[in-house]
Design an enzyme around this catalytic site. Structure first.
Site, mmCIF file in Angstrom:
data_model
loop_
_atom_site.group_PDB
_atom_site.id
_atom_site.type_symbol
_atom_site.label_atom_id
_atom_site.label_comp_id
_atom_site.label_asym_id
_atom_site.label_seq_id
_atom_site.Cartn_x
_atom_site.Cartn_y
_atom_site.Cartn_z
ATOM 1 N N GLU A 164 -16.666 -53.347 -47.673
ATOM 2 C CA GLU A 164 -17.310 -53.709 -46.919
ATOM 3 C C GLU A 164 -17.994 -54.469 -47.084
ATOM 4 O O GLU A 164 -18.863 -55.252 -47.653
ATOM 5 C CB GLU A 164 -18.991 -52.745 -46.412
ATOM 6 N N LYS A 182 -15.583 -51.296 -43.252
ATOM 7 C CA LYS A 182 -16.810 -50.620 -42.526
ATOM 8 C C LYS A 182 -17.205 -52.895 -42.603
ATOM 9 O O LYS A 182 -17.881 -53.154 -43.613
ATOM 10 C CB LYS A 182 -17.806 -50.498 -43.652
ATOM 11 N N SER A 238 -25.072 -50.941 -39.437
ATOM 12 C CA SER A 238 -26.057 -51.223 -38.511
ATOM 13 C C SER A 238 -26.608 -52.637 -38.588
ATOM 14 O O SER A 238 -26.804 -53.306 -37.306
ATOM 15 C CB SER A 238 -26.286 -50.540 -37.633
ATOM 16 N N GLY A 291 -29.166 -54.345 -39.320
ATOM 17 C CA GLY A 291 -30.512 -54.178 -38.751
ATOM 18 C C GLY A 291 -31.026 -54.455 -37.697
ATOM 19 O O GLY A 291 -31.643 -54.507 -37.132
HETATM 20 P P1 13P Z 1 -26.727 -50.151 -42.176
HETATM 21 O O1 13P Z 1 -26.190 -49.778 -40.904
HETATM 22 O O2 13P Z 1 -28.704 -49.872 -42.542
HETATM 23 O O3 13P Z 1 -26.703 -51.651 -41.968
HETATM 24 O O4 13P Z 1 -26.315 -49.939 -43.721
HETATM 25 C C1 13P Z 1 -25.225 -49.655 -43.470
HETATM 26 C C2 13P Z 1 -24.820 -50.196 -44.891
HETATM 27 O O5 13P Z 1 -24.427 -48.777 -45.577
HETATM 28 C C3 13P Z 1 -24.650 -50.677 -45.740
HETATM 29 O O6 13P Z 1 -24.207 -50.937 -46.889
#
Ligand code: 13P
Length: 330
Positions: free
Chosen positions: A175, A217, A259, A261
């Protein structure tokens, strides 16, 4: 590697996506504060039980990312949360990074830590029943930011984490998040996202990570929260696909967007537009949402048992909408 590829494919199965429920103690505090819920261990347990036991949600959720505390907790009926998820054929996952610290010499920029002792922690998580893992790195857009040094440090750590996870037989979700904080426009986000992805795939290659055995991600390519001109779903879909087609190799089985924010409605709408326009994309385009799946659930629950069923209905409805968006239906 076929085991990891099988896990990846299961996580991005048609009509399904991932619930990110791996908020650290500090992050869940922020979410609970907004809804007036006291941040106790028991309230966190009850809240996660509400999510994981939502009737029927397994139609739309393929995997859940948990936090270290959560993977050790149990539902009211005595089953471990891992068992609760397994009983619904939802894959249990775990966040394995240890959060961000200032990157020495780089002012406000941060690096994610957690490589020390990771091999042993992965072995324990595997014994606890985890099938996949997540590591998050963040990048802020600003004047002169992110720097080359910060991009490299975080991508290197992401790649080393992914190598450890594959060694342990746990699928790594990689991510790299370009944050929405700031007033940058969508073009700036596309430039930074491309720089980060190019560095990431170089580091994954150098560190001998097998791309069929990861999921990516990322952020969507989108304007900053305080931007003057907010990007439309069409612009977001077009620029996101343009950047990802250039930077993400076809061997990667799936891209599961965070997502970051966006509101629940925005994230669903944008995911839908992406899937409507994906034409010759080699990878599945799915979701691994935290806030976009949970904000309305927490607001409905508010720590009150009387709201339990209503909150589960909200979670079911939101997960269904995202699963449909994943197929371009909205
Ligand atoms: P959000 O969808 O709230 O950005 O969270 C995803 C996430 O796993 C952040 O590390």
């Amino acid at each position: 590697m076929s085991l990891l590829n099988d896990i990846a494919k299961k996580l991005v199965a048609d009509n399904k996506g991932i619930l990110a429920a791996d908020e650290s103690l500090a992050t869940i505090q922020k979410r609970f504060d907004k809804a007036g819920v006291e941040n106790t261990q028991e309230n966190r347990r009850i809240y996660r039980e509400l999510l994981f036991t939502t009737p029927g949600v397994e139609e739309f959720i393929s995997g859940v990312i948990m936090y270290d505390e959560t993977i050790r907790q149990h539902a009211g009926d005595g089953r471990s949360f891992v068992q609760v998820l397994n009983d619904k054929d939802i894959l249990p996952g775990i966040k394995v990074d240890k959060g961000k610290v200032p990157l020495a010499g780089f002012g406000s920029e941060e690096v994610t830590e957690g490589l020390d002792g990771l091999r042993e922690r992965l072995e324990e998580y595997s014994q606890l029943g985890a099938k996949f893992t997540k590591w998050r790195a963040v990048y802020t857009i600003g004047p002169g930011l992110p720097t080359k040094g910060a991009i490299h440090a975080n991508c290197h750590a992401l790649a080393r984490y992914a190598a450890f996870a594959q060694e342990a037989g746990l699928l790594p979700i990689v991510e790299p998040e370009v944050l929405m904080d700031g007033n940058h426009d969508i073009k700036q986000c596309s430039i930074v996202t491309a720089l980060v992805l190019d560095e990431l795939f170089e580091e994954l290659f150098i560190n001998r990570v097998s791309l069929e055995g990861i999921l990516l991600k990322p952020n969507m390519v989108i304007s900053g929260k305080n931007a003057e001109n907010k990007s439309s779903p069409e612009e977001i879909a077009n620029l996101t696909l343009e950047v990802f087609k250039k930077s993400v190799p076809a061997d990667v089985p799936g891209i599961v967007f965070l997502s970051g924010g966006q509101s629940t409605t925005e994230a669903t709408r944008n995911l839908c537009e992406l899937n409507r326009n994906k034409k010759d994309c080699p990878w599945a385009l799915s979701f691994s949402f935290g806030r976009a799946l949970q904000d309305e659930v927490i607001n409905t629950w508010r720590g009150n048992g009387d709201n339990w069923q209503k909150a589960q209905e909200v979670f079911y409805k939101t997960a269904k909408a995202d699963a449909e968006a994943r197929r371009g239906i909205c």
